[in-house]
Design a protein around this motif. Structure first.
Motif, PDB file in Angstrom:
ATOM      1  N   LYS A 154       1.626  11.280 -16.604  1.00 26.90           N
ATOM      2  CA  LYS A 154       0.424  12.084 -16.420  1.00 26.90           C
ATOM      3  C   LYS A 154       0.056  12.099 -14.934  1.00 26.90           C
ATOM      4  N   LYS A 155      -0.343  13.274 -14.454  1.00 27.01           N
ATOM      5  CA  LYS A 155      -0.595  13.438 -13.024  1.00 27.01           C
ATOM      6  C   LYS A 155      -2.094  13.433 -12.732  1.00 27.01           C
ATOM      7  N   ILE A 156      -2.489  12.554 -11.811  1.00 23.84           N
ATOM      8  CA  ILE A 156      -3.894  12.374 -11.440  1.00 23.84           C
ATOM      9  C   ILE A 156      -4.098  12.811  -9.992  1.00 23.84           C
ATOM     10  N   LEU A 157      -5.138  13.597  -9.744  1.00 28.13           N
ATOM     11  CA  LEU A 157      -5.558  13.903  -8.375  1.00 28.13           C
ATOM     12  C   LEU A 157      -6.702  12.971  -8.025  1.00 28.13           C
ATOM     13  N   LEU A 158      -6.487  12.126  -7.037  1.00 26.44           N
ATOM     14  CA  LEU A 158      -7.499  11.180  -6.583  1.00 26.44           C
ATOM     15  C   LEU A 158      -8.059  11.661  -5.255  1.00 26.44           C
ATOM     16  N   VAL A 159      -9.347  12.018  -5.245  1.00 28.75           N
ATOM     17  CA  VAL A 159     -10.008  12.521  -4.037  1.00 28.75           C
ATOM     18  C   VAL A 159     -10.951  11.438  -3.543  1.00 28.75           C
ATOM     19  N   GLU A 160     -10.527  10.723  -2.511  1.00 32.06           N
ATOM     20  CA  GLU A 160     -11.288   9.580  -2.003  1.00 32.06           C
ATOM     21  C   GLU A 160     -10.943   9.386  -0.533  1.00 32.06           C
ATOM     22  N   ASP A 161     -11.978   9.389   0.340  1.00 29.98           N
ATOM     23  CA  ASP A 161     -11.727   9.285   1.776  1.00 29.98           C
ATOM     24  C   ASP A 161     -11.668   7.854   2.278  1.00 29.98           C
ATOM     25  N   ASP A 162     -12.065   6.881   1.463  1.00 30.04           N
ATOM     26  CA  ASP A 162     -11.961   5.464   1.825  1.00 30.04           C
ATOM     27  C   ASP A 162     -10.502   5.052   1.613  1.00 30.04           C
ATOM     28  N   ILE A 163      -9.744   4.963   2.728  1.00 31.63           N
ATOM     29  CA  ILE A 163      -8.297   4.754   2.622  1.00 31.63           C
ATOM     30  C   ILE A 163      -7.937   3.462   1.887  1.00 31.63           C
ATOM     31  N   PRO A 164      -8.536   2.313   2.230  1.00 33.09           N
ATOM     32  CA  PRO A 164      -8.187   1.091   1.483  1.00 33.09           C
ATOM     33  C   PRO A 164      -8.465   1.206  -0.012  1.00 33.09           C
ATOM     34  N   LEU A 165      -9.608   1.794  -0.365  1.00 28.91           N
ATOM     35  CA  LEU A 165      -9.936   1.959  -1.783  1.00 28.91           C
ATOM     36  C   LEU A 165      -8.980   2.932  -2.448  1.00 28.91           C
ATOM     37  N   SER A 166      -8.678   4.042  -1.774  1.00 31.87           N
ATOM     38  CA  SER A 166      -7.764   5.033  -2.319  1.00 31.87           C
ATOM     39  C   SER A 166      -6.394   4.425  -2.590  1.00 31.87           C
ATOM     40  N   GLU A 167      -5.908   3.638  -1.630  1.00 30.56           N
ATOM     41  CA  GLU A 167      -4.596   3.013  -1.791  1.00 30.56           C
ATOM     42  C   GLU A 167      -4.607   1.972  -2.897  1.00 30.56           C
ATOM     43  N   LEU A 168      -5.708   1.214  -2.995  1.00 29.83           N
ATOM     44  CA  LEU A 168      -5.831   0.209  -4.048  1.00 29.83           C
ATOM     45  C   LEU A 168      -5.778   0.864  -5.431  1.00 29.83           C
ATOM     46  N   ILE A 169      -6.571   1.925  -5.611  1.00 31.45           N
ATOM     47  CA  ILE A 169      -6.608   2.615  -6.897  1.00 31.45           C
ATOM     48  C   ILE A 169      -5.261   3.258  -7.212  1.00 31.45           C
ATOM     49  N   ALA A 170      -4.703   3.964  -6.210  1.00 33.78           N
ATOM     50  CA  ALA A 170      -3.444   4.681  -6.432  1.00 33.78           C
ATOM     51  C   ALA A 170      -2.317   3.720  -6.790  1.00 33.78           C
ATOM     52  N   ASP A 171      -2.223   2.610  -6.065  1.00 33.26           N
ATOM     53  CA  ASP A 171      -1.154   1.635  -6.335  1.00 33.26           C
ATOM     54  C   ASP A 171      -1.291   1.069  -7.750  1.00 33.26           C
ATOM     55  N   TYR A 172      -2.511   0.777  -8.141  1.00 28.49           N
ATOM     56  CA  TYR A 172      -2.729   0.209  -9.475  1.00 28.49           C
ATOM     57  C   TYR A 172      -2.349   1.214 -10.563  1.00 28.49           C
ATOM     58  N   LEU A 173      -2.805   2.468 -10.408  1.00 30.62           N
ATOM     59  CA  LEU A 173      -2.512   3.477 -11.421  1.00 30.62           C
ATOM     60  C   LEU A 173      -1.017   3.783 -11.482  1.00 30.62           C
ATOM     61  N   ARG A 174      -0.355   3.778 -10.340  1.00 31.10           N
ATOM     62  CA  ARG A 174       1.094   4.025 -10.334  1.00 31.10           C
ATOM     63  C   ARG A 174       1.839   2.893 -11.038  1.00 31.10           C
ATOM     64  N   GLU A 175       1.376   1.668 -10.860  1.00 31.59           N
ATOM     65  CA  GLU A 175       1.997   0.550 -11.558  1.00 31.59           C
ATOM     66  C   GLU A 175       1.899   0.708 -13.070  1.00 31.59           C
ATOM     67  N   LYS A 176       0.868   1.431 -13.511  1.00 30.65           N
ATOM     68  CA  LYS A 176       0.659   1.642 -14.940  1.00 30.65           C
ATOM     69  C   LYS A 176       1.341   2.916 -15.455  1.00 30.65           C
ATOM     70  N   GLY A 177       2.118   3.551 -14.601  1.00 33.64           N
ATOM     71  CA  GLY A 177       2.918   4.684 -15.052  1.00 33.64           C
ATOM     72  C   GLY A 177       2.365   6.057 -14.770  1.00 33.64           C
ATOM     73  N   LEU A 178       1.225   6.142 -14.086  1.00 37.24           N
ATOM     74  CA  LEU A 178       0.644   7.445 -13.762  1.00 37.24           C
ATOM     75  C   LEU A 178       1.189   7.959 -12.433  1.00 37.24           C
ATOM     76  N   ILE A 179       1.230   9.269 -12.300  1.00 37.12           N
ATOM     77  CA  ILE A 179       1.573   9.903 -11.029  1.00 37.12           C
ATOM     78  C   ILE A 179       0.257  10.192 -10.305  1.00 37.12           C
ATOM     79  N   VAL A 180       0.103   9.700  -9.097  1.00 41.46           N
ATOM     80  CA  VAL A 180      -1.167   9.839  -8.376  1.00 41.46           C
ATOM     81  C   VAL A 180      -0.932  10.590  -7.075  1.00 41.46           C
ATOM     82  N   ILE A 181      -1.696  11.655  -6.875  1.00 39.35           N
ATOM     83  CA  ILE A 181      -1.686  12.416  -5.629  1.00 39.35           C
ATOM     84  C   ILE A 181      -3.008  12.139  -4.921  1.00 39.35           C
ATOM     85  N   ASN A 182      -2.919  11.613  -3.685  1.00 34.79           N
ATOM     86  CA  ASN A 182      -4.116  11.262  -2.922  1.00 34.79           C
ATOM     87  C   ASN A 182      -4.560  12.425  -2.046  1.00 34.79           C
ATOM     88  N   ALA A 183      -5.844  12.736  -2.114  1.00 34.70           N
ATOM     89  CA  ALA A 183      -6.463  13.696  -1.190  1.00 34.70           C
ATOM     90  C   ALA A 183      -7.569  12.966  -0.459  1.00 34.70           C
TER      91      ALA A 183
END
Length: 232
Positions: free
Chosen positions: A6-35
């Motif tokens: 499943k593909k998620i668009l994550l719109v978050e300008d806080d880079i550390p938070l964005s990376e933390l969330i994206a890495d966690y969701l990817r570990e769980k099998g989701l596809i994450v696109i950061n904006a």
């Protein structure tokens, strides 16, 4: 467990938070696109289709509400807002805009994943009876379309899914608790108005579209039911 692929668009300008969330969701099998801002989110929404959007309210180049209005034409999927704002008016406006959930910052990735999974699980499977006729109305499940005497009625995917829920359980009123679970994706806590607001918005949409004989009625003590005038 998340829905793989499943593909998620994550719109978050806080880079550390964005990376933390994206890495966690990817570990769980989701596809994450950061904006990182609204402009990137708009670009990605033009280029790709997403299964769910997670969007911060306060972005460097726009507000999350304005961004949601911009991308709703390209994306027909659940939208979750991240926010440090806790006032009721903000939440009510966001829900009326079409958001399915609000998550308060600081965000805990496991909680966010649970909320995402709740929304992804709600996306229904196409059923055998994909077209249902109700008086002059036709509901086409595969197209997520409502038609009145051949005229298309503009609804969001979520608004159509609410109508389809009424068709699926047409024999009796749908309780507020069950409706909340189906629309929001978590048990009703007795006070959250998210489902009520979405029902109210759908009622207004139907009335504004000239569907004056199609009603979502409130049955006191029992819940909601869809009715068509002169078609008992």
């Amino acid at each position: 467990m998340a829905s793989p692929g499943k593909k998620i668009l994550l719109v978050e300008d806080d880079i550390p938070l964005s990376e933390l969330i994206a890495d966690y969701l990817r570990e769980k099998g989701l596809i994450v696109i950061n904006a990182m801002n609204g402009a990137q989110a708009i670009q990605y929404s033009h280029e790709q289709e997403f299964d769910l959007i997670v969007c911060d309210l306060m972005l460097p180049d726009t507000h999350g509400f304005k961004l949601a209005e911009r991308i709703c034409g390209d994306q027909h999927c659940p939208l979750i807002f991240l926010t440090a704002v806790s006032d009721d008016d903000t939440h009510i406006y966001g829900l009326e805009l079409g958001a399915v959930d609000f998550i308060a910052k600081p965000v805990r990735p496991p909680v966010l994943l649970a909320r995402i999974n709740a929304q992804l699980r709600k996306q229904p499977v196409v059923e055998d009876a994909a077209i249902v006729e109700l008086g002059d109305y036709k509901l086409d499940y595969r197209a997520k379309g409502l038609y009145q005497a051949g005229r298309s009625i503009a609804l969001t995917n979520q608004e159509f899914d609410i109508l389809w829920l009424f068709i699926k359980y047409s024999d009796s009123p749908i309780s507020r608790e069950f409706m909340f679970q189906q629309i929001v994706g978590r048990p009703y806590d007795g006070s959250d108005r998210a489902a009520d607001l979405k029902i109210s918005r759908l009622r207004r949409k139907l009335a504004q579209s000239g569907c004056n004989d199609l009603h979502i009625r409130t049955i006191r003590g029992r819940g909601y039911i869809l009715s068509l005038d002169n078609h008992a």
